[in-house]
Design a protein around this motif. Structure first.
Motif, short mmCIF file in Angstrom:
data_model
loop_
_atom_site.label_atom_id
_atom_site.label_comp_id
_atom_site.label_asym_id
_atom_site.label_seq_id
_atom_site.Cartn_x
_atom_site.Cartn_y
_atom_site.Cartn_z
N ALA A 45 37.30 53.09 1.55
CA ALA A 45 36.04 53.47 1.17
C ALA A 45 35.39 54.23 2.09
O ALA A 45 34.34 55.10 1.78
CB ALA A 45 35.29 51.87 1.17
N VAL A 46 35.56 54.22 3.72
CA VAL A 46 35.08 54.89 4.65
C VAL A 46 35.17 56.38 4.41
O VAL A 46 34.61 57.37 4.51
CB VAL A 46 35.32 54.60 5.95
N LEU A 47 36.54 56.75 4.17
CA LEU A 47 37.01 57.99 3.99
C LEU A 47 36.84 58.70 2.62
O LEU A 47 37.39 59.93 2.36
CB LEU A 47 38.45 58.14 4.35
N GLU A 48 36.55 57.75 1.44
CA GLU A 48 36.34 58.32 0.24
C GLU A 48 35.58 59.56 -0.11
O GLU A 48 35.92 60.53 -0.63
CB GLU A 48 35.80 56.92 -0.58
N PRO A 49 34.24 59.87 0.65
CA PRO A 49 33.75 60.92 0.61
C PRO A 49 34.11 62.11 1.07
O PRO A 49 33.85 63.40 0.86
CB PRO A 49 32.08 60.63 1.52
N VAL A 50 35.40 62.07 1.98
CA VAL A 50 35.90 63.06 2.48
C VAL A 50 36.71 63.94 1.73
O VAL A 50 37.47 63.28 0.96
CB VAL A 50 36.99 62.66 3.73
N ALA A 51 36.59 65.27 1.50
CA ALA A 51 37.03 66.07 0.55
C ALA A 51 38.68 66.26 0.89
O ALA A 51 39.16 66.07 2.11
CB ALA A 51 36.61 67.46 0.44
N ALA A 52 39.55 66.46 -0.38
CA ALA A 52 40.90 66.36 0.08
C ALA A 52 41.24 67.73 0.78
O ALA A 52 40.36 68.68 0.86
CB ALA A 52 41.87 66.28 -1.15
N LEU A 53 42.52 67.70 1.43
CA LEU A 53 42.91 68.99 2.14
C LEU A 53 42.91 70.16 1.21
O LEU A 53 43.60 70.09 0.00
CB LEU A 53 44.28 68.77 2.71
N ASP A 54 42.55 71.26 1.71
CA ASP A 54 42.31 72.34 0.60
C ASP A 54 43.90 72.97 0.08
O ASP A 54 44.50 72.86 1.24
CB ASP A 54 41.47 73.47 1.42
N LYS A 55 43.72 73.61 -0.82
CA LYS A 55 45.07 74.18 -1.39
C LYS A 55 45.25 75.49 -0.56
O LYS A 55 44.14 76.19 -0.14
CB LYS A 55 45.10 74.43 -2.96
N LEU A 56 46.36 76.15 -0.46
CA LEU A 56 46.41 77.31 -0.06
C LEU A 56 46.50 78.43 -0.86
O LEU A 56 47.40 78.51 -1.95
CB LEU A 56 47.81 77.37 0.84
N ASP A 57 45.56 79.06 -1.22
CA ASP A 57 45.28 80.23 -1.95
C ASP A 57 46.28 81.48 -1.83
O ASP A 57 46.88 82.12 -2.88
CB ASP A 57 44.00 80.80 -2.15
N SER A 58 46.43 81.58 -0.37
CA SER A 58 47.55 82.88 -0.22
C SER A 58 48.84 82.35 -0.68
O SER A 58 49.73 83.34 -0.63
CB SER A 58 47.35 83.07 0.99
#
Length: 604
Positions: free
Chosen positions: A431-444
């Motif tokens: 619940a504490v980390l729920e607002p944290v966005a997931a690790l970004d994908k690698l576009d390159s």
């Protein structure tokens, strides 16, 4: 008669009888002192001791199958499973099945109406029904249990707390599909303060194949919160089906027989010990209250000339207690400074742990192409972040306990109690980390076959043209074995260089993604950590302020008793009153010592 034909007494009267006598003696002293509040508390304690049965209150969240489980335990339908009952249901032993509806009559007078049990179930939602009482020749009830089905969750129905206060044990029913939420853990902590004997039941295990993981998670949450409760899996519907078909194997899979065995061994087995512990605690508290005013009055009666000295000493004590309430008091300063240091140290520990994770993550990224297994890398990093946050919360908890002990040491009295700070669900950081966005994908990381072919063609074209022009001086065609070999060699080299450049770009992009993720984690967790530590600070402040206020009230009561004693001018009257006080103090001491001896040896 067999156990099914009559109800047995669970609590041993030979063990509890002496405590009932002590409560009766103490009740006389509270009446003589005019302490109606203490007399009421003694009355409740005596009623619980005198009742040989064990009250089992079943509470839980809505839609958790609580009513179905109650029916399974009792062995017949006593609680409505359709809709939502808004009144408590009480099931106790009776040789014949019966039901009584208690309704609100004219003038607020309760009226009892005997009805058919099936009719009672249909009328439970009636607006004038206060409660429903069932009698059943149930084996469980015959063993001494009285089952009380609460009308809802304690959070949704405040009246449920009155049932819990009168309980010898609480059965907390939850859905087996999801782990306990922070609100549920907080509820269980409050329930334990009212009734220490609690058993958690995960119902509907037949609907959730993942219930073993949920059970393990719940046990971890309870352990971290300092709640040593059993977590029993069960399926009330499987039990009902097994009872209808006579399938014993299915009945064992339902978990209800194991739950019943646990209730018999754990709840019934320690019914005497729980009752003795509660009664001894009440006796000790009430004797302390009564003795405090009696001692002050006795000192003044023995020597009225000491009134001035006694009152001066009490006033000095009052001034000291008043100073404890001031913001400049030593304990207040220690609390404020300690809370500030605790917040700073906790945030530093969090940043240090996450920076270590960043260094380790960057080292892993530089070992190869991060595009390969990026999803697994992110899942592993999330797990490490959760572990780091959990450890940070645990350290903050233990430092909070140390701060409480430091503040208690600033009080002049020794043995000042510290508040029972609970570990605030460190394992439930989701619940504490729920607002944290997931690790970004690698576009390159997107590099199709067409792009690779074009890269090879661009590299091979230069090799073909360069070597072809050189070999043309030797009167060879532009496209020959030499120029073709050079084209292949330079094409492969161009592809290799392109892949290396792309890998380096992906590594740089991966590092930036990890850095952004850690920034979000630090922002969110730091906010949550500060909020938790502020809550701890307020709890400590309120706890020690209440201690200071209690000291003030005790001193004020002693002053009043001393002043009233000084107005007694007759020598014979003083001697008579002093004799009464000394006799009362001796009785209080004897009652307290006798109760303590019973508490140390319940088989006394």
């Amino acid at each position: 008669m067999s156990g099914a034909d009559r109800q047995v007494a669970v609590k041993n009267p030979e063990v509890l009888g002496p405590l009932v006598e002590l409560l009766d003696q103490l009740l006389e002293l509270t009446h003589a002192s005019g302490r109606v509040d203490l007399s009421g508390r003694l009355g409740i304690a005596r009623a619980r001791l005198a009742d040989p049965r064990v009250r089992l209150v079943v509470v839980g969240e809505s839609k958790s199958g609580m009513s179905t489980l109650v029916n399974s335990l009792v062995g017949t339908a006593v609680s409505a499973t359709e809709g939502r009952s808004s009144v408590p249901v009480i099931a106790e032993y009776g040789q014949q099945a019966g039901a009584v509806l208690v309704k609100a009559g004219p003038g607020g007078v309760a009226q009892r109406t005997a009805v058919d049990p099936r009719q009672a179930l249909a009328e439970l939602d009636g607006g004038d029904v206060i409660r429903a009482e069932f009698t059943q020749p149930s084996p469980l009830l015959a063993e001494g249990f009285v089952v009380l089905d609460a009308p809802g969750s304690p959070a949704e129905t405040p009246a449920t707390w009155s049932l819990i206060a009168a309980a010898d044990a609480v059965l907390y029913v939850a859905d087996a599909g999801v782990p306990f939420t922070p609100a549920q853990i907080e509820q269980l902590q409050r329930i334990r303060q009212v009734c220490p004997t609690v058993v958690c039941v995960l119902n509907k295990i037949d609907q959730y194949p993942q219930w073993p993981q949920v059970q393990q998670h719940d046990r971890t949450l309870l352990d971290e919160a300092g709640l040593a409760f059993a977590v029993a899996p069960a399926s009330a519907r499987l039990h009902e089906h097994a009872a209808a078909t006579g399938d014993q194997r299915l009945d064992l899979e339902s978990g209800v027989p194991q739950l019943l065995d646990h209730l018999r061994s754990y709840v019934l087995g320690r019914a005497d010990a729980v009752a003795v512990e509660a009664a001894v605690r009440d006796i000790g508290l009430i004797t302390d209250h009564l003795a405090l005013a009696l001692r002050s009055e006795a000192e003044t009666l023995r020597d009225p000339r000491r009134l001035t000295g006694i009152t001066e000493q009490l006033r000095r004590t009052r001034e000291e207690a008043e100073q404890l309430r001031q913001r400049t008091a030593n304990w207040q300063v220690t609390l404020a400074d300690g809370a500030g240091e605790l917040m700073a140290d906790t945030e530093h520990d969090l940043r240090h742990r996450l920076r270590s994770l960043i260094r380790d993550a960057e080292a892993d990224i530089m070992k190869g192409d991060p595009a390969k297994g990026w999803a697994d890398f992110g899942a592993d990093l999330d797990a490490k972040i959760c572990e780091a946050v959990e450890e940070n919360f645990v350290i903050a908890h233990y430092r909070s306990v140390e701060l409480a002990e430091q503040v208690a040491a600033k009080f002049p009295e020794s043995g000042i109690p510290t508040p029972d700070l609970k570990l605030d669900n460190p394992g439930d950081v989701g619940a504490v980390l729920e607002p944290v966005a997931a690790l970004d994908k690698l576009d390159s990381a997107k590099h199709g076959v067409t792009q690779q072919v074009l890269t090879v063609l661009r590299g091979s074209y230069g090799g073909l043209l360069m070597v072809g022009l050189i070999t043309s001086l030797l009167h060879m065609s532009l496209v020959n074995w030499y120029s073709g070999g050079a084209a292949v060699l330079l094409g492969v080299n161009a592809l290799w260089d392109d892949r290396k450049a792309r890998r380096q770009r992906r590594q740089a992009e991966a590092k930036m993604a990890v850095a952004r993720l850690m920034d979000d984690v630090i922002f969110q967790v730091s906010k949550e950590s500060r909020s938790r530590l502020r809550t701890v600070q307020r709890s400590l402040r309120d706890h020690f302020t209440e201690i200071a206020n209690s000291t003030l009230r005790s001193v004020d009561a002693s002053l009043r008793a001393a002043e009233e004693a000084a107005t007694l001018h007759s020598g014979a009257g003083r001697e008579q009153r002093l004799t009464e006080i000394e006799r009362s103090l001796v009785r209080l001491r004897e009652i307290r010592e006798h109760a303590d001896s019973i508490g140390e040896n319940p088989s006394y």
